[in-house]
Motif scaffolding. Structure first.
Motif, PDB file in Angstrom:
ATOM      1  N   VAL A 186     -50.966  45.504 -17.097  1.00  0.00           N
ATOM      2  CA  VAL A 186     -51.968  44.592 -17.682  1.00  0.00           C
ATOM      3  C   VAL A 186     -51.123  43.105 -17.764  1.00  0.00           C
ATOM      4  O   VAL A 186     -51.746  42.107 -17.243  1.00  0.00           O
ATOM      5  N   LEU A 187     -49.920  43.146 -18.218  1.00  0.00           N
ATOM      6  CA  LEU A 187     -49.086  42.105 -18.582  1.00  0.00           C
ATOM      7  C   LEU A 187     -48.761  41.356 -17.090  1.00  0.00           C
ATOM      8  O   LEU A 187     -48.845  40.163 -16.959  1.00  0.00           O
ATOM      9  N   GLN A 235     -39.393  49.999 -28.972  1.00  0.00           N
ATOM     10  CA  GLN A 235     -39.188  51.360 -29.014  1.00  0.00           C
ATOM     11  C   GLN A 235     -39.134  51.617 -27.327  1.00  0.00           C
ATOM     12  O   GLN A 235     -39.849  51.795 -26.943  1.00  0.00           O
ATOM     13  N   GLY A 275     -45.775  47.942 -30.962  1.00  0.00           N
ATOM     14  CA  GLY A 275     -46.923  48.581 -31.433  1.00  0.00           C
ATOM     15  C   GLY A 275     -46.734  48.872 -32.842  1.00  0.00           C
ATOM     16  O   GLY A 275     -47.563  49.260 -33.613  1.00  0.00           O
ATOM     17  N   VAL A 276     -45.255  48.752 -33.072  1.00  0.00           N
ATOM     18  CA  VAL A 276     -44.891  48.763 -34.627  1.00  0.00           C
ATOM     19  C   VAL A 276     -45.120  47.700 -35.474  1.00  0.00           C
ATOM     20  O   VAL A 276     -44.641  46.721 -35.253  1.00  0.00           O
ATOM     21  N   ILE A 277     -45.905  47.832 -36.131  1.00  0.00           N
ATOM     22  CA  ILE A 277     -46.464  46.568 -37.130  1.00  0.00           C
ATOM     23  C   ILE A 277     -45.428  46.527 -38.227  1.00  0.00           C
ATOM     24  O   ILE A 277     -45.567  47.505 -39.222  1.00  0.00           O
ATOM     25  N   GLU A 299     -44.014  51.611 -21.215  1.00  0.00           N
ATOM     26  CA  GLU A 299     -45.392  51.934 -21.117  1.00  0.00           C
ATOM     27  C   GLU A 299     -45.841  51.337 -19.862  1.00  0.00           C
ATOM     28  O   GLU A 299     -46.259  50.316 -19.980  1.00  0.00           O
ATOM     29  N   PRO A 352     -48.925  51.129 -18.479  1.00  0.00           N
ATOM     30  CA  PRO A 352     -50.250  50.720 -18.778  1.00  0.00           C
ATOM     31  C   PRO A 352     -50.044  48.976 -19.481  1.00  0.00           C
ATOM     32  O   PRO A 352     -50.710  48.187 -18.958  1.00  0.00           O
ATOM     33  N   VAL A 353     -49.266  49.018 -20.142  1.00  0.00           N
ATOM     34  CA  VAL A 353     -48.686  47.664 -20.783  1.00  0.00           C
ATOM     35  C   VAL A 353     -48.410  46.704 -19.807  1.00  0.00           C
ATOM     36  O   VAL A 353     -48.673  45.451 -19.519  1.00  0.00           O
ATOM     37  N   LYS A 412     -48.698  44.482 -30.681  1.00  0.00           N
ATOM     38  CA  LYS A 412     -49.596  44.789 -29.491  1.00  0.00           C
ATOM     39  C   LYS A 412     -51.183  44.893 -29.617  1.00  0.00           C
ATOM     40  O   LYS A 412     -51.810  44.953 -28.603  1.00  0.00           O
ATOM     41  N   THR A 413     -51.277  44.612 -30.830  1.00  0.00           N
ATOM     42  CA  THR A 413     -52.891  44.434 -31.019  1.00  0.00           C
ATOM     43  C   THR A 413     -53.412  42.895 -31.035  1.00  0.00           C
ATOM     44  O   THR A 413     -54.478  42.508 -31.184  1.00  0.00           O
ATOM     45  N   PRO A 450     -54.490  39.762 -29.234  1.00  0.00           N
ATOM     46  CA  PRO A 450     -55.294  39.555 -28.186  1.00  0.00           C
ATOM     47  C   PRO A 450     -54.631  39.123 -26.982  1.00  0.00           C
ATOM     48  O   PRO A 450     -53.629  38.247 -27.022  1.00  0.00           O
ATOM     49  N   LEU A 451     -54.742  39.360 -25.841  1.00  0.00           N
ATOM     50  CA  LEU A 451     -54.033  38.905 -24.530  1.00  0.00           C
ATOM     51  C   LEU A 451     -54.118  37.545 -24.488  1.00  0.00           C
ATOM     52  O   LEU A 451     -53.076  37.126 -24.115  1.00  0.00           O
ATOM     53  N   HIS A 452     -55.114  36.877 -24.644  1.00  0.00           N
ATOM     54  CA  HIS A 452     -55.094  35.379 -24.433  1.00  0.00           C
ATOM     55  C   HIS A 452     -54.106  34.707 -25.489  1.00  0.00           C
ATOM     56  O   HIS A 452     -53.450  33.611 -25.065  1.00  0.00           O
ATOM     57  N   LEU A 488     -42.545  42.223 -28.447  1.00  0.00           N
ATOM     58  CA  LEU A 488     -43.990  42.878 -28.253  1.00  0.00           C
ATOM     59  C   LEU A 488     -44.235  44.013 -28.636  1.00  0.00           C
ATOM     60  O   LEU A 488     -43.644  44.920 -27.679  1.00  0.00           O
TER      61      LEU A 488
END
Lengths: 120, 236
Positions: free
Chosen positions: A16-17, A54, A81-83, A10, A12-13, A103-104, A106-108, A79
């Motif tokens: 940002v990273l 994935q 999105g599958v919880i 992805e 966008p991921v 992925k939920t 927080p970035l910090h 990291l």
């Protein structure tokens, strides 16, 4: 300068990273597929790997297992999105990777985990 | 006056003073001495005035310098604060992008799961309004997503009709009690108003032990195994 490899399909991921990690003075490389990732760790071995679960051409956990054989001392963050259930994380996932982050997260906190695994 | 210019002027005046003094000392004619004396006086007066102005201006200059230093320091502090604020803003912006993307990812992932189910499926709120549907349901009814989202479930699914013997709607109590319903007969109404009997199953959705809605899975009653149809008919 520590080198971090991000493996995620992805854009966008990754975007940002890369921005966030570069701001923390890390050198960051990106791979879109697991085969790209496998190739890149040979050409330019990283100090830490962040991988998605994935991927287009494979499973992140399987990839993590292979990468651990090649670079056993390099920490891997899954990291995803599958919880997963906390029990599954402890009993299965954390045996294959050094950290599991949703992925939920927080970035910090993601950055804090990177700092912890890289020893400060 | 700038310091450099003032210094030059002072040196010129001192030189004039010395030359005038020499001329006064060595001048042989009275008009030489007169001119030298005049020159000496003018230069001396100019020197005294220059020194006086310097003495008078010194506190103001000192105050101005102090103000300039304070101003410069304030500007530097503000610059540093702006840099820190800018960096914080960049961090916050990245955090927001990350959060937005993670929420989009979660929603997409949830939709992917629902859309993968081949049978018509919809998610309803506890008040029985439709909150999410899958493509199979859109195909079965001919409605567009925008026609049914946030609409009452009764728009496309009914448990009984006015012309039939009215049965109690089993959905509200099942949702209230968090009970599953399996293969109950219901009627799907498509966009053209055609009614199709279906077998409906309800699975309550819980959020931290609180029922917040339900998933309704529909199956074409005519394609269902005979025993299901029979048991459904027995229940209605």
């Amino acid at each position: 300068m520590k080198h971090i490899l991000i493996i995620d399909d992805e854009a966008p991921v990754r975007e940002v990273l890369v921005k966030a990690l570069t701001r923390q003075c890390y050198r960051v490389s990106q791979a879109v597929t697991s085969s790209d990732g496998r190739r890149m760790i040979v050409v330019d071995p990283p100090d830490l790997i962040i991988t998605d679960l994935q991927l287009e051409d494979g499973d992140g956990l399987e990839l993590a297992g292979d990468l651990k054989k090649l670079l056993p001392k390099v920490p891997i963050i899954l990291l995803t999105g599958v919880i997963f259930d906390a029990e599954v994380v402890h009993q299965t996932i954390l045996k294959k990777v050094d950290a599991y982050l949703e992925k939920t997260t927080p970035l910090h906190q993601v950055l804090a985990e990177v700092r912890r695994l890289l020893g400060g | 006056m700038q310091d450099g210019r003032e210094k030059q002027l002072r040196w010129l005046l001192v030189a004039g003073l010395v030359i005038s003094a020499i001329l006064l000392a060595v001048g042989s004619q009275p008009w030489h001495k007169l001119l030298a004396g005049l020159s000496l006086t003018v230069v001396a007066v100019a020197l005294v005035m220059l020194h006086g102005r310097r003495v008078v201006d010194a506190p103001a200059v000192s105050q101005l310098s102090q103000t300039a230093r304070t101003l410069s320091q304030t500007v530097q502090e503000r610059d540093a604060a702006l840099v820190v604020a800018g960096e914080n803003l960049k961090d916050e912006s990245l955090e927001r992008s990350w959060t937005t993307h993670s929420l989009e990812h979660q929603l997409r992932y949830a939709n992917t799961i629902i859309n993968a189910i081949g049978e018509p499926l919809m998610v309803v709120s506890k008040a029985l309004n439709i909150t999410r549907i899958n493509p199979a349901l859109l195909r079965a009814t001919g409605f567009a997503e925008s026609d049914v989202i946030a609409q009452p479930l009764s728009k496309i699914l009914r448990v009984a009709f006015e012309s039939m013997e009215l049965k109690n709607d089993p959905l509200p109590p099942a949702l209230k009690e968090g009970r599953e319903l399996t293969d109950r007969t219901a009627y799907l109404v498509n966009k053209a108003g055609t009614i199709t009997p279906v077998l409906m199953s309800l699975f309550p959705v819980r959020d931290q032990d609180k029922v917040v809605g339900g998933i309704l899975l529909l199956r074409d009653a005519s394609k269902a195994p005979a025993k299901n149809a029979k048991s459904a008919a027995a229940r209605i």
